[in-house]
Design a protein around this motif. Structure first.
Motif, PDB file in Angstrom:
ATOM      1  N   ASP A  30      -4.790 -32.752   7.621  1.00  0.00           N
ATOM      2  CA  ASP A  30      -5.654 -31.561   7.610  1.00  0.00           C
ATOM      3  C   ASP A  30      -4.969 -30.326   8.180  1.00  0.00           C
ATOM      4  O   ASP A  30      -5.560 -29.254   8.199  1.00  0.00           O
ATOM      5  CB  ASP A  30      -6.930 -31.860   8.413  1.00  0.00           C
ATOM      6  N   ASP A  31      -3.758 -30.435   8.624  1.00  0.00           N
ATOM      7  CA  ASP A  31      -3.053 -29.301   9.224  1.00  0.00           C
ATOM      8  C   ASP A  31      -2.316 -28.531   8.117  1.00  0.00           C
ATOM      9  O   ASP A  31      -1.193 -28.876   7.741  1.00  0.00           O
ATOM     10  CB  ASP A  31      -2.081 -29.801  10.301  1.00  0.00           C
ATOM     11  N   ALA A  32      -2.958 -27.490   7.596  1.00  0.00           N
ATOM     12  CA  ALA A  32      -2.412 -26.720   6.471  1.00  0.00           C
ATOM     13  C   ALA A  32      -1.112 -26.031   6.846  1.00  0.00           C
ATOM     14  O   ALA A  32      -0.174 -25.965   6.047  1.00  0.00           O
ATOM     15  CB  ALA A  32      -3.439 -25.703   5.974  1.00  0.00           C
ATOM     16  N   ASP A  37       4.803 -25.480   6.352  1.00  0.00           N
ATOM     17  CA  ASP A  37       6.108 -25.466   7.029  1.00  0.00           C
ATOM     18  C   ASP A  37       6.970 -26.652   6.596  1.00  0.00           C
ATOM     19  O   ASP A  37       8.182 -26.516   6.377  1.00  0.00           O
ATOM     20  CB  ASP A  37       5.921 -25.498   8.547  1.00  0.00           C
ATOM     21  N   THR A  38       6.355 -27.830   6.448  1.00  0.00           N
ATOM     22  CA  THR A  38       7.097 -29.020   6.028  1.00  0.00           C
ATOM     23  C   THR A  38       7.594 -28.873   4.599  1.00  0.00           C
ATOM     24  O   THR A  38       8.752 -29.192   4.294  1.00  0.00           O
ATOM     25  CB  THR A  38       6.207 -30.283   6.171  1.00  0.00           C
ATOM     26  N   ILE A  39       6.742 -28.380   3.713  1.00  0.00           N
ATOM     27  CA  ILE A  39       7.155 -28.169   2.309  1.00  0.00           C
ATOM     28  C   ILE A  39       8.318 -27.193   2.257  1.00  0.00           C
ATOM     29  O   ILE A  39       9.319 -27.429   1.579  1.00  0.00           O
ATOM     30  CB  ILE A  39       5.970 -27.661   1.463  1.00  0.00           C
ATOM     31  N   GLU A  40       8.201 -26.100   3.026  1.00  0.00           N
ATOM     32  CA  GLU A  40       9.240 -25.077   3.003  1.00  0.00           C
ATOM     33  C   GLU A  40      10.553 -25.595   3.598  1.00  0.00           C
ATOM     34  O   GLU A  40      11.637 -25.283   3.102  1.00  0.00           O
ATOM     35  CB  GLU A  40       8.763 -23.843   3.783  1.00  0.00           C
ATOM     36  N   GLY A  41      10.478 -26.426   4.638  1.00  0.00           N
ATOM     37  CA  GLY A  41      11.686 -26.922   5.284  1.00  0.00           C
ATOM     38  C   GLY A  41      12.320 -28.103   4.588  1.00  0.00           C
ATOM     39  O   GLY A  41      13.542 -28.279   4.649  1.00  0.00           O
ATOM     40  N   GLN A  42      11.536 -28.918   3.913  1.00  0.00           N
ATOM     41  CA  GLN A  42      12.054 -30.165   3.360  1.00  0.00           C
ATOM     42  C   GLN A  42      12.275 -30.146   1.844  1.00  0.00           C
ATOM     43  O   GLN A  42      12.922 -31.052   1.319  1.00  0.00           O
ATOM     44  CB  GLN A  42      11.087 -31.313   3.696  1.00  0.00           C
ATOM     45  N   THR A  43      11.706 -29.151   1.133  1.00  0.00           N
ATOM     46  CA  THR A  43      11.861 -29.102  -0.328  1.00  0.00           C
ATOM     47  C   THR A  43      12.274 -27.702  -0.760  1.00  0.00           C
ATOM     48  O   THR A  43      12.307 -26.775   0.033  1.00  0.00           O
ATOM     49  CB  THR A  43      10.537 -29.455  -1.049  1.00  0.00           C
ATOM     50  N   SER A  44      12.564 -27.578  -2.028  1.00  0.00           N
ATOM     51  CA  SER A  44      12.890 -26.271  -2.622  1.00  0.00           C
ATOM     52  C   SER A  44      11.761 -25.773  -3.522  1.00  0.00           C
ATOM     53  O   SER A  44      11.965 -24.873  -4.334  1.00  0.00           O
ATOM     54  CB  SER A  44      14.170 -26.387  -3.448  1.00  0.00           C
ATOM     55  N   LEU A  45      10.578 -26.357  -3.379  1.00  0.00           N
ATOM     56  CA  LEU A  45       9.484 -26.012  -4.283  1.00  0.00           C
ATOM     57  C   LEU A  45       9.164 -24.516  -4.273  1.00  0.00           C
ATOM     58  O   LEU A  45       9.048 -23.888  -5.328  1.00  0.00           O
ATOM     59  CB  LEU A  45       8.215 -26.816  -3.944  1.00  0.00           C
ATOM     60  N   PHE A  46       9.035 -23.930  -3.075  1.00  0.00           N
ATOM     61  CA  PHE A  46       8.662 -22.513  -3.004  1.00  0.00           C
ATOM     62  C   PHE A  46       9.759 -21.619  -3.588  1.00  0.00           C
ATOM     63  O   PHE A  46       9.468 -20.639  -4.278  1.00  0.00           O
ATOM     64  CB  PHE A  46       8.344 -22.108  -1.570  1.00  0.00           C
TER      65      PHE A  46
END
Length: 190
Positions: A30-32, A37-46
């Protein structure tokens, strides 16, 4: 030499899904802010999404520019076609006035020919029912043309008795006549 960066948003989205499942396993689903932050740090999706949006914007700008260029070139094409048609008309007039039927020039061979007169509808409501096709009311232009031509041919017969018989067989068709066909210019350049 480094490999080019390949835009694969689906692969990155699958990695995000795995990250979300991992966060859910540790109770942080539930922590948006943590998720972003995890998506931005761990993937190149953004970064991939940003690049795709930038590429889309550039593509739309290029498409708009091409639309303008196509419009300008289409207008230019129409001007050239109008110039060509005017030149053909001038040549056609010159050959008619000079009474030349054929002219061979280094650029092309010009030939004047007479077209057959075509039917002109002067008053559609006066045309007899025999020249209308059944169903939706449309003129049978072929039959109408043949009848008007036959009447014109009957008028040209010099013998009065033969003309009378021909006119009875091919009476005038009210509401239709033949035009005076203008000569036509053919230009061959091959």
């Amino acid at each position: 030499m480094s490999k080019p960066f390949i835009l694969d948003p689906v692969k990155e989205a699958q990695a995000v899904k795995a990250l979300k499942e991992g966060l859910a396993a540790v109770g942080a689903a539930d922590d948006a802010e943590l998720l972003i932050d995890t998506i931005e740090g761990q993937t190149s999706l953004f970064e991939i999404i940003d690049q795709l949006l930038l590429r889309r914007t550039e593509s739309l700008a290029l498409a708009d520019g091409l639309s303008g260029a196509i419009d300008a070139l289409t207008a230019r094409k129409r001007r050239f076609e109008a110039n060509a048609e005017r030149d053909k008309t001038l040549v056609e007039q010159a050959l008619s006035v000079a009474e030349l039927d054929t002219l061979m020039r280094p650029v092309g061979t010009l030939s004047m020919s007479k077209r057959a007169p075509s039917v002109v509808i002067t008053e559609e409501s006066e045309i007899p029912a025999a020249y209308w096709k059944p169903g939706t009311p449309t003129l049978d232009k072929k039959a109408l043309s043949e009848a008007v031509r036959a009447h014109k041919a009957a008028l040209a017969i010099e013998d009065p008795e033969l003309r009378k018989a021909a006119l009875e067989a091919a009476p005038a068709v009210p509401g239709a006549t033949l035009n005076n066909a203008a000569p036509s210019l053919t230009i061959r350049v091959k």
